[in-house]
Design a protein around this motif. Structure first.
Motif, PDB file in Angstrom:
ATOM      1  N   GLN A 142       0.851  -1.193   0.000  1.00  0.00           N
ATOM      2  CA  GLN A 142       0.000   0.000   0.000  1.00  0.00           C
ATOM      3  C   GLN A 142       0.885   1.240   0.000  1.00  0.00           C
ATOM      4  OE1 GLN A 142      -3.399   0.053   0.086  1.00  0.00           O
ATOM      5  NE2 GLN A 142      -3.653   2.272   0.289  1.00  0.00           N
ATOM      6  N   VAL A 143       0.810   2.058  -1.045  1.00  0.00           N
ATOM      7  CA  VAL A 143       1.626   3.276  -1.082  1.00  0.00           C
ATOM      8  C   VAL A 143       0.781   4.539  -1.191  1.00  0.00           C
ATOM      9  CG1 VAL A 143       3.576   2.049  -2.123  1.00  0.00           C
ATOM     10  CG2 VAL A 143       1.975   3.279  -3.589  1.00  0.00           C
ATOM     11  N   GLY A 144      -0.480   4.405  -1.568  1.00  0.00           N
ATOM     12  CA  GLY A 144      -1.308   5.590  -1.806  1.00  0.00           C
ATOM     13  C   GLY A 144      -1.602   6.418  -0.579  1.00  0.00           C
ATOM     14  N   ASN A 145      -1.423   5.845   0.607  1.00  0.00           N
ATOM     15  CA  ASN A 145      -1.677   6.589   1.843  1.00  0.00           C
ATOM     16  C   ASN A 145      -0.386   7.034   2.524  1.00  0.00           C
ATOM     17  OD1 ASN A 145      -0.782   4.082   2.627  1.00  0.00           O
ATOM     18  ND2 ASN A 145      -2.462   3.652   4.040  1.00  0.00           N
ATOM     19  N   ARG A 146       0.732   6.928   1.834  1.00  0.00           N
ATOM     20  CA  ARG A 146       2.022   7.327   2.405  1.00  0.00           C
ATOM     21  C   ARG A 146       2.361   8.772   2.029  1.00  0.00           C
ATOM     22  NH1 ARG A 146       5.360   2.899   3.830  1.00  0.00           N
ATOM     23  NH2 ARG A 146       7.175   4.201   3.487  1.00  0.00           N
ATOM     24  N   MET A 147       3.294   9.349   2.759  1.00  0.00           N
ATOM     25  CA  MET A 147       3.802  10.681   2.439  1.00  0.00           C
ATOM     26  C   MET A 147       5.061  10.509   1.588  1.00  0.00           C
ATOM     27  SD  MET A 147       1.728  12.902   3.739  1.00  0.00           S
ATOM     28  CE  MET A 147       2.695  14.405   3.705  1.00  0.00           C
ATOM     29  N   ILE A 148       4.938  10.685   0.287  1.00  0.00           N
ATOM     30  CA  ILE A 148       6.057  10.520  -0.627  1.00  0.00           C
ATOM     31  C   ILE A 148       6.182  11.775  -1.471  1.00  0.00           C
ATOM     32  CG2 ILE A 148       7.060   9.132  -2.480  1.00  0.00           C
ATOM     33  CD1 ILE A 148       5.365   6.794  -1.522  1.00  0.00           C
ATOM     34  N   ARG A 149       7.314  12.447  -1.371  1.00  0.00           N
ATOM     35  CA  ARG A 149       7.515  13.661  -2.146  1.00  0.00           C
ATOM     36  C   ARG A 149       7.949  13.300  -3.557  1.00  0.00           C
ATOM     37  NH1 ARG A 149      12.454  16.817   0.570  1.00  0.00           N
ATOM     38  NH2 ARG A 149      11.949  18.274  -1.109  1.00  0.00           N
ATOM     39  N   GLY A 150       7.706  14.196  -4.488  1.00  0.00           N
ATOM     40  CA  GLY A 150       8.094  13.969  -5.869  1.00  0.00           C
ATOM     41  C   GLY A 150       9.600  13.941  -6.053  1.00  0.00           C
TER      42      GLY A 150
END
Length: 206
Positions: A38-46
């Protein structure tokens, strides 16, 4: 053999999860191990385009848990990426993850089997599906086909279960992906993959 499925939706149990689970179930029936991330609920910067990952193989701006997720993909035999459709495109966090995952991959995605799944309420499925496939094709991955484009419809959580044709499309995808993985495994010794070519890079502005 192992396939990693990436859920790019912020909703852990939404229609994207349902679509990916449909594929995972069909793969498991054919003896393929699966793991969903699951990655859609993580805080990932561009991506900052700093180039550090070209030297280290790791994003300089992400923590160890992010790199652990990437390593699961790098060591898998196959990859399925599923994204909801936002403004006729890939969800922002999913795109940030994929940009970093593939940019830092250093060629290790080459000849893995991949497939994309777009999940939407009404429109924008084809443009999102196309965008997701760009990651596979530029990385020399083998793209698993289906009997239609891997697009499934649903608005409220669980509604995708009513898209009978979409579900069948995903089951066909799983069957073809399992076949490609098994064929690769059986022919690995008799038909090795072609060597990588260090391609020329031509810029059009001098």
């Amino acid at each position: 053999m192992r396939v990693v499925l990436i859920n790019g939706s912020p909703h852990k149990n939404g229609n994207t999860a349902l679509a990916l689970q449909t594929v995972a179930d069909a793969l498991q029936e054919r003896g393929i191990e699966t793991e969903t991330i699951q990655v859609g609920n993580r805080m990932i910067r561009g991506c900052m385009a700093c180039g550090a990952c070209s030297k280290t193989g790791r994003c300089a701006f992400e923590k160890d848990d992010f790199h652990a997720l990437c390593e699961k993909v790098y060591t898998a035999d196959g990859l399925i990426i599923g994204s909801p459709v936002y403004y006729a495109g890939v969800a922002g966090t999913m795109k940030a993850f994929l940009d970093k995952l593939f940019y830092a991959s250093a060629g290790c995605m080459r000849h893995k089997v991949g497939a994309a799944v777009a999940v939407l309420r009404r429109s924008g499925g084809m443009s999102t599906f196309d965008e997701l496939n760009h990651y596979f094709l530029i990385s020399e991955m083998v793209v698993a086909p289906s009997s239609y484009w891997n697009i499934i419809h649903g608005a409220k959580p669980g509604e995708a279960a009513q898209d009978a044709e979409g579900l069948d499309t995903l089951r066909v995808l799983a069957a073809n992906m399992a076949w490609l993985l098994q064929m690769k495994e059986q022919t690995a010794k008799t038909l090795p993959p072609p060597p990588a070519i260090d391609r020329a890079r031509t810029n059009f502005i001098r």
